[in-house]
Design a protein around this motif. Structure first.
Motif, PDB file in Angstrom:
ATOM      1  N   ALA B 107       0.655  -1.236  -0.013  1.00  0.00           N
ATOM      2  CA  ALA B 107       0.067  -0.117  -0.041  1.00  0.00           C
ATOM      3  C   ALA B 107       0.862   1.258   0.048  1.00  0.00           C
ATOM      4  O   ALA B 107       1.933   1.151   0.387  1.00  0.00           O
ATOM      5  N   ILE B 108       0.348   2.453  -0.669  1.00  0.00           N
ATOM      6  CA  ILE B 108       1.213   3.455  -0.705  1.00  0.00           C
ATOM      7  C   ILE B 108       0.426   4.719  -0.193  1.00  0.00           C
ATOM      8  O   ILE B 108      -0.889   4.826  -0.868  1.00  0.00           O
ATOM      9  N   ASN B 109       0.763   5.403   0.560  1.00  0.00           N
ATOM     10  CA  ASN B 109       0.248   6.639   1.315  1.00  0.00           C
ATOM     11  C   ASN B 109       0.351   7.579   0.353  1.00  0.00           C
ATOM     12  O   ASN B 109       1.428   8.520   0.267  1.00  0.00           O
ATOM     13  N   LEU B 110      -0.686   8.308  -0.426  1.00  0.00           N
ATOM     14  CA  LEU B 110      -0.424   9.231  -1.405  1.00  0.00           C
ATOM     15  C   LEU B 110      -0.345  10.744  -0.954  1.00  0.00           C
ATOM     16  O   LEU B 110      -0.105  11.638  -1.397  1.00  0.00           O
ATOM     17  N   SER B 111      -0.816  10.629   0.341  1.00  0.00           N
ATOM     18  CA  SER B 111      -0.912  12.042   1.081  1.00  0.00           C
ATOM     19  C   SER B 111       0.615  12.367   1.484  1.00  0.00           C
ATOM     20  O   SER B 111       0.812  13.476   1.881  1.00  0.00           O
ATOM     21  N   VAL B 112       1.136  11.347   1.642  1.00  0.00           N
ATOM     22  CA  VAL B 112       2.784  11.359   2.260  1.00  0.00           C
ATOM     23  C   VAL B 112       3.710  11.425   1.057  1.00  0.00           C
ATOM     24  O   VAL B 112       4.865  12.129   1.027  1.00  0.00           O
ATOM     25  N   CYS B 113       3.655  10.496  -0.146  1.00  0.00           N
ATOM     26  CA  CYS B 113       4.555  10.476  -1.170  1.00  0.00           C
ATOM     27  C   CYS B 113       4.841  11.767  -1.599  1.00  0.00           C
ATOM     28  O   CYS B 113       3.953  12.438  -2.112  1.00  0.00           O
ATOM     29  N   ASN B 114       6.218  12.078  -1.819  1.00  0.00           N
ATOM     30  CA  ASN B 114       6.460  13.405  -2.279  1.00  0.00           C
ATOM     31  C   ASN B 114       7.299  13.355  -3.721  1.00  0.00           C
ATOM     32  O   ASN B 114       7.961  14.171  -4.159  1.00  0.00           O
ATOM     33  N   GLY B 115       7.108  11.966  -4.257  1.00  0.00           N
ATOM     34  CA  GLY B 115       7.744  11.945  -5.541  1.00  0.00           C
ATOM     35  C   GLY B 115       9.407  12.082  -5.704  1.00  0.00           C
ATOM     36  O   GLY B 115       9.756  12.323  -6.589  1.00  0.00           O
ATOM     37  N   ASN B 116      10.022  11.791  -4.537  1.00  0.00           N
ATOM     38  CA  ASN B 116      11.576  12.079  -4.668  1.00  0.00           C
ATOM     39  C   ASN B 116      12.138  11.032  -5.468  1.00  0.00           C
ATOM     40  O   ASN B 116      13.473  11.125  -5.803  1.00  0.00           O
ATOM     41  N   GLY B 117      11.568   9.762  -5.616  1.00  0.00           N
ATOM     42  CA  GLY B 117      12.351   8.743  -6.853  1.00  0.00           C
ATOM     43  C   GLY B 117      13.197   7.946  -6.062  1.00  0.00           C
ATOM     44  O   GLY B 117      13.898   7.302  -6.972  1.00  0.00           O
ATOM     45  N   LYS B 118      13.355   7.904  -4.723  1.00  0.00           N
ATOM     46  CA  LYS B 118      14.440   6.991  -4.022  1.00  0.00           C
ATOM     47  C   LYS B 118      13.854   5.404  -4.135  1.00  0.00           C
ATOM     48  O   LYS B 118      14.919   4.720  -4.385  1.00  0.00           O
ATOM     49  N   CYS B 119      12.773   5.479  -4.311  1.00  0.00           N
ATOM     50  CA  CYS B 119      12.129   3.886  -4.656  1.00  0.00           C
ATOM     51  C   CYS B 119      12.894   3.348  -5.856  1.00  0.00           C
ATOM     52  O   CYS B 119      13.142   2.278  -6.266  1.00  0.00           O
ATOM     53  N   VAL B 120      12.444   4.372  -6.908  1.00  0.00           N
ATOM     54  CA  VAL B 120      13.000   3.911  -8.229  1.00  0.00           C
ATOM     55  C   VAL B 120      14.332   3.638  -8.259  1.00  0.00           C
ATOM     56  O   VAL B 120      14.729   2.467  -9.168  1.00  0.00           O
ATOM     57  N   GLU B 121      15.414   4.412  -7.704  1.00  0.00           N
ATOM     58  CA  GLU B 121      16.823   4.368  -7.483  1.00  0.00           C
ATOM     59  C   GLU B 121      17.025   2.844  -7.098  1.00  0.00           C
ATOM     60  O   GLU B 121      17.923   2.142  -7.371  1.00  0.00           O
ATOM     61  N   ALA B 122      16.535   2.677  -5.684  1.00  0.00           N
ATOM     62  CA  ALA B 122      16.608   1.587  -4.965  1.00  0.00           C
ATOM     63  C   ALA B 122      16.522   0.350  -5.735  1.00  0.00           C
ATOM     64  O   ALA B 122      17.202  -0.945  -5.777  1.00  0.00           O
ATOM     65  N   CYS B 123      15.132   0.282  -6.361  1.00  0.00           N
ATOM     66  CA  CYS B 123      14.676  -0.905  -7.318  1.00  0.00           C
ATOM     67  C   CYS B 123      15.744  -1.105  -8.097  1.00  0.00           C
ATOM     68  O   CYS B 123      16.224  -2.370  -8.304  1.00  0.00           O
ATOM     69  N   HIS B 124      16.228  -0.318  -8.853  1.00  0.00           N
ATOM     70  CA  HIS B 124      17.094  -0.289 -10.054  1.00  0.00           C
ATOM     71  C   HIS B 124      18.627  -1.020  -9.461  1.00  0.00           C
ATOM     72  O   HIS B 124      19.053  -2.131 -10.053  1.00  0.00           O
ATOM     73  N   LYS B 125      18.982  -0.656  -8.119  1.00  0.00           N
ATOM     74  CA  LYS B 125      20.178  -1.332  -7.728  1.00  0.00           C
ATOM     75  C   LYS B 125      20.000  -2.684  -7.083  1.00  0.00           C
ATOM     76  O   LYS B 125      20.583  -3.675  -7.562  1.00  0.00           O
ATOM     77  N   GLU B 126      18.938  -2.905  -6.404  1.00  0.00           N
ATOM     78  CA  GLU B 126      18.629  -4.137  -5.619  1.00  0.00           C
ATOM     79  C   GLU B 126      18.301  -5.348  -6.958  1.00  0.00           C
ATOM     80  O   GLU B 126      18.773  -6.450  -6.544  1.00  0.00           O
ATOM     81  N   ASN B 127      17.746  -4.888  -7.899  1.00  0.00           N
ATOM     82  CA  ASN B 127      17.348  -5.911  -8.960  1.00  0.00           C
ATOM     83  C   ASN B 127      18.258  -5.981 -10.026  1.00  0.00           C
ATOM     84  O   ASN B 127      17.929  -6.915 -11.008  1.00  0.00           O
ATOM     85  N   ASN B 128      19.489  -5.486  -9.809  1.00  0.00           N
ATOM     86  CA  ASN B 128      20.602  -5.800 -10.727  1.00  0.00           C
ATOM     87  C   ASN B 128      20.011  -5.326 -12.149  1.00  0.00           C
ATOM     88  O   ASN B 128      20.248  -6.162 -13.497  1.00  0.00           O
ATOM     89  N   HIS B 129      19.451  -4.127 -12.210  1.00  0.00           N
ATOM     90  CA  HIS B 129      19.074  -3.835 -13.657  1.00  0.00           C
ATOM     91  C   HIS B 129      20.194  -3.155 -14.322  1.00  0.00           C
ATOM     92  O   HIS B 129      21.327  -2.815 -13.916  1.00  0.00           O
ATOM     93  N   ASP B 130      20.075  -3.244 -15.873  1.00  0.00           N
ATOM     94  CA  ASP B 130      20.961  -2.843 -16.679  1.00  0.00           C
ATOM     95  C   ASP B 130      21.282  -1.345 -16.599  1.00  0.00           C
ATOM     96  O   ASP B 130      20.596  -0.524 -16.333  1.00  0.00           O
TER      97      ASP B 130
END
Lengths: 412, 317
Positions: B107-130
């Motif tokens: 679940a994601i709390n849309l009142s709190v998410c501020n679009g900083n994109g840390k999740c995108v970056e973490a996913c990239h590293k964690e999952n060994n993306h190109d």
């Protein structure tokens, strides 16, 4: 009549028939050899481009995660239509017992064979891992049937190929043996092939219209639209082929089939236009978020307009062709060049409409409404040209095999 | 072909012409056929390069669900050796199976998410993306306040976040209970596991990308090229169905970091989130935080009208 003794077993005489046919199909004039050499060279360019694509990954194409299908699947969709369109010769011949159509109906069936071969090649070219093709084979692989529409497509396309190979092979073989074909061995298959031709394009339409997340495709009108445009492009191709065959070989008896097919296109091209218009009306009159793909296709979205010139070209070609087909003079012998031009316009119009004009806007905007444009890469064009060249090679060889049959004066 | 009827009555007319000078023509034709075959072999020679990247064992490997424990061990040992050879990294590839009695939801709390994109970056590293293509399973859409129409959003926003008139909508795989991607796969290379995670057998996928076309959430990614990850940056904690480095030409997707979550940890995107907008857990656990949120907050799901039944929820405070 032939060198095969009446009692020889089929096991030995059928290979002889294939050998003789191939021998005959590779006999020809200088122009014929030049044509085949050109096709071979184009095919080799395509084969080389494809091998490079497999070696380097599909990064060589311009497809993306947003537009994950492009020129290959566009051509695949169009070729399924061409294969299905061949049935427009079979229906008058066998359902309406049109005698003169009977003599040349094999042209439609041979076109179906060549078109299906091209379909299969386009699908293989689109696979990221062609080495794992065997995963799709029922028995040794894992076949997601009946849930995946793609497995249905594999079945109907290969089934249609086998059906047509049987019908054409049987009729030509009997001709080779100098025997009268036994209707029990081909009439049921011809009747089945009529239903089957409809099914190949229905299933291919279901591939797209079954996807709820792609509003541009998610319309029940997609299947009838597919069929209508198939019944334009298939006959259009055969008309041009027959005009050429008549020119090059002097075979008679083609004028009546040409006129019949012209009358068929006269109707189907209008039905196709009507359905395009219905779809546009629902899209644009209703508006809302569903209209964005259509907006992109016809007018561009957020300043991105790559498909706009294509789609207006297609509409221009389709309408011009429709007007030409409405003109009664087109049936006249004197207006052959105009007929050929009208057929070419209808053919190219259908190719754009059902290829790039259908597949690409399905992906633009993407499901998260990103507008990522797609223009095929040079590699994709090479592979595509290669497959078309191979298909034309198959068709040329197939027609040459059938020529002795066609050359005989129609005697009834 | 009714004109055939005349055949039996006119035996004098041969229907296939007799070709003269057979042997010379045969020689010429055979010559050209050989030439053509040779040219064809030369044209497809780049395939040899591609074949080198696939071992016989990989080619013959059966579907994940059909591997015996011994075969699985062999496959995993081979994959670890290949990673060492191709990427220079020592990795361990686990075979994490669902924990009985678990159904993961996010679940994601849309009142709190501020679009900083840390999740995108973490996913990239964690999952060994190109690294070149900068891939990630997550896309964050910057949306104008007052609408849920993604048409008006942007995934390529820049500048300081959060902007006053915007809210942020992160989208990743919704691990649908009725996943269209699974239905369309022609070879059953993708399926839904008992804990709700939709996975892909990267060694079975044929790369047709039908699942990519079917997914309404843009959750699937294709490996258009061989992923490049520097040895030092490779995440060595891997799992067969999750973040191991994917082969070229196959589809991949978010697995709720099953190599972490099935081992009792949280997804990488959640750990990276500085605002605490992300909540993850087992919906079957009555005392879990996520259960409380789903019961007490105003929750909604994306594209509900499509009937995909996501296991991914958005809520407001």
């Amino acid at each position: 009549m032939s060198s095969i003794p009446a009692k020889e077993s089929h096991i030995t005489s059928y290979p002889k028939f294939i050998g003789r046919s191939l021998w005959l199909a590779t006999e020809g004039s200088f122009a014929f050899y030049a044509w085949m050499t050109m096709l071979t060279m184009l095919f080799l360019v395509g084969a080389n481009a494809w091998a490079n694509q497999v070696a380097g990954g599909m990064i060589g194409t311009n497809m993306t995660d947003q537009v994950s299908w492009g020129l290959y699947i566009a051509n695949f969709t169009f070729m399924v239509g061409l294969a299905a369109g061949g049935v427009m010769m079979v229906i008058p011949a066998y359902l309406y017992h049109d005698r003169k159509m009977h003599d040349v109906v094999i042209l439609g069936e041979l076109l179906a064979i060549a078109a299906i071969v091209m379909c299969l090649l386009f699908v293989v070219a689109d696979l990221g891992r062609p080495d794992r093709f065997w995963h799709m084979l029922p028995g040794i692989g894992k076949f997601n049937w009946p849930i995946s529409m793609l497995t249905w497509d594999v079945i109907v396309l290969n089934g249609y190929l086998v059906l047509n190979l049987h019908i054409c092979g049987y009729l030509l073989y009997m001709r080779f043996l100098g025997r009268k074909p036994n209707p029990t061995w081909y009439i049921p298959f011809v009747m089945l092939s009529i239903v089957w031709a409809i099914s190949i394009h229905t299933v291919t339409a279901f591939l797209y219209c079954g996807l709820g997340g792609r509003p541009f495709w998610n319309t029940a009108l997609l299947t009838p639209r597919f069929l209508a445009s198939a019944f334009v492009s298939g006959p259009a191709f055969i008309i041009v082929a027959m005009v050429l065959i008549k020119r090059l070989t002097g075979i008679g008896g083609l004028d009546h089939p040409i006129a019949t097919l012209t009358r068929i296109i006269r109707v189907t091209i209008l039905i196709n236009l009507l359905m395009v218009a219905s779809e546009l009306f629902t899209e644009f009159y209703t508006g809302g978020s569903h209209v964005s793909a259509a907006k992109y296709l016809f007018f561009g979205l957020h300043g991105k307009t790559a498909l706009v010139p294509w789609t207006w070209t297609a509409i221009g070609l389709n309408i011009t062709a429709a007007l030409l087909f409405l003109w009664p003079g087109l049936l006249g012998f004197r207006w052959r060049p105009l007929l050929v031009a009208a057929c070419c316009m209808a053919f190219v119009g259908a190719w754009i409409e059902k290829g790039m004009g259908l597949i690409v806007p399905g992906f633009i905007p993407s499901t998260l409404h990103e507008v990522v444009e797609y223009v095929p890469s040079q590699l994709e064009w090479k592979v595509t040209v290669g497959i078309w060249a191979f298909g034309l090679m198959v068709f040329t060889i197939a027609v040459k095999t059938a020529l002795p049959t066609l050359k005989r004066p129609a005697e009834h | 072909m009714t004109s055939t009827e005349t055949d039996s009555t006119s035996p004098s007319k041969p229907c296939l012409p007799i070709v003269e000078n057979f042997s010379r023509r045969a020689a010429v034709k055979a010559g050209f056929a050989t030439l053509g075959a040779g040219a064809f072999v030369a044209a497809i020679s780049p395939l040899r390069q591609a074949a080198k990247n696939t071992s016989a064992a990989e080619f013959m490997q059966t579907h994940y669900t059909e591997l015996s424990p011994e075969q699985k061990a062999d496959v995993i040992a081979r994959l670890e050796a290949e990673t060492k050879e191709k990427y220079g990294a020592d990795v361990t590839i686990g075979d994490d199976r669902p924990i009985p009695g678990t159904k993961f939801v996010y679940a994601i709390n849309l009142s709190v998410c501020n679009g900083n994109g840390k999740c995108v970056e973490a996913c990239h590293k964690e999952n060994n993306h190109d690294r070149d293509t900068n891939q990630s399973y997550i896309r964050v859409i910057e949306m104008p306040k007052g609408t849920m129409d993604m048409e008006q959003g942007s995934t390529t926003y820049t500048g300081v976040v959060p902007k006053d008139d915007k809210f942020y909508l992160p989208v990743q795989c919704q691990q649908c209970d009725e996943p269209p991607c699974v239905d369309v796969c022609p070879v059953k290379a993708t399926w839904k596991e008992e804990d709700g995670i939709v996975v892909v057998d990267y060694n079975w996928c044929i790369g047709c990308r039908y699942c990519e076309a079917a997914c309404p959430y843009h959750a699937r990614r294709f490996n258009w090229k061989k992923p490049e990850v520097p040895a030092a940056e490779v995440n060595p904690d891997q799992s067969y169905l999750s973040n191991r480095i994917r082969p070229v030409g196959v589809v991949e997707k978010c697995t709720y970091c099953l190599h972490r979550t099935r081992r009792g940890k949280l997804p990488a995107c959640l750990e990276a989130c500085p605002t605490g907008a992300r909540v993850f857990g087992n919906i079957l656990d009555k005392d879990s935080n996520i259960r409380w949120i789903l019961e007490n907050k105003r929750v909604y799901i994306l594209k509900e009208e499509l009937g995909t039944k996501p296991a991914f929820f958005y809520y407001f405070d």
